[in-house]
Scaffold this active site. Sequence first.
Site, short mmCIF file in Angstrom:
data_model
loop_
_atom_site.label_atom_id
_atom_site.label_comp_id
_atom_site.label_asym_id
_atom_site.label_seq_id
_atom_site.Cartn_x
_atom_site.Cartn_y
_atom_site.Cartn_z
N THR A 188 31.28 52.20 41.08
CA THR A 188 31.27 52.18 42.55
C THR A 188 31.51 53.59 43.10
O THR A 188 30.85 54.03 44.04
CB THR A 188 32.36 51.22 43.07
OG1 THR A 188 32.08 49.92 42.57
CG2 THR A 188 32.43 51.20 44.58
N ASN A 221 35.69 43.79 46.14
CA ASN A 221 36.28 42.94 45.11
C ASN A 221 35.58 43.25 43.79
O ASN A 221 34.53 42.70 43.48
CB ASN A 221 36.13 41.46 45.48
CG ASN A 221 36.95 41.11 46.70
OD1 ASN A 221 38.15 40.91 46.60
ND2 ASN A 221 36.30 41.09 47.86
N GLU A 222 36.21 44.14 43.05
CA GLU A 222 35.61 44.64 41.80
C GLU A 222 35.85 43.63 40.67
O GLU A 222 36.63 42.67 40.83
CB GLU A 222 36.25 45.99 41.46
CG GLU A 222 36.00 47.09 42.48
CD GLU A 222 34.58 47.65 42.44
OE1 GLU A 222 33.65 47.00 41.91
OE2 GLU A 222 34.39 48.77 42.99
N PRO A 223 35.19 43.83 39.52
CA PRO A 223 35.43 42.97 38.37
C PRO A 223 36.93 42.79 38.12
O PRO A 223 37.70 43.75 38.20
CB PRO A 223 34.75 43.72 37.22
CG PRO A 223 33.61 44.41 37.89
CD PRO A 223 34.15 44.84 39.24
#
Length: 244
Positions: A163, A144-146
Amino acid sequence: VFKNPKEASINVAHRIANIIKDKQKNNLNAVLGLATGATPIAVYAELVRLHKEEGLSFKNVITFNLDEYYPMQPTAAQSYVSFMNEHLFDHIDIDKNNVHIPDGTLKLEEIPAFCLDYERKIGEVGGLDMQILGIGRTGHIGFNEPGSAPNSGTRLVTLDDLTRRDAARDFGGKSFVPTKAITMGIGTIFKAREIVLMAWNRKKSPIIKKAVEGEMSSEVPATYLQLSDNVEFVLDEDAASLLT
Ligand code: F6R
């Protein structure tokens, strides 16, 4: 906060073992949410030791991994399937039918139904007793990235450039790192009865400070954990070194 990653990892492994044994006493399954990456390796090593030397059985354990790269063949060396087999599943007595890892081989159009089914399966076995997490330098939990929403579910996501740079070594260069992944959502993680986020090394100290003491924001998805009553950060002294 523990003196070093080894002591911290042994502590987390023993907590997982206690959940498994408590459930066994009551003839119930233990449902574990698992993570990959460098952080949990020593936790899995201790669980393998407990199995081999102290008879801990995983026959009643059902697992759901957080994420998998997309696309990804399970047999590829970099797949999270290979990772989990190498570090845990090939060394314990878990029933492989009880192992769930997002499928990196799906066709794009099959992914939404797969993701809904992943959520349904977690619910069907009673929900996650414990979810273990690492944290990425972007503040991601799972992948769950920014920009991820706090109520997000399992879905296909685009990996952050940082990442992919951090994964470059495993793939022999950033250009070989998939641009996407299938990940449990923040909402999925939140439903776990206990959440344990682990981080070691000085490299993680800036993001740990933001996650624990920073303002809650989708820019640092791990800050959403501040909303949970069931979350614990397990750190070594280096990862905790910037906390006030
Ligand atoms: C892995 C995962 C990621 C990692 C994170 C930290 O399943 O979901 O969030 O936990 O990228 O990775 P390491 O532990 O390699 O620093």
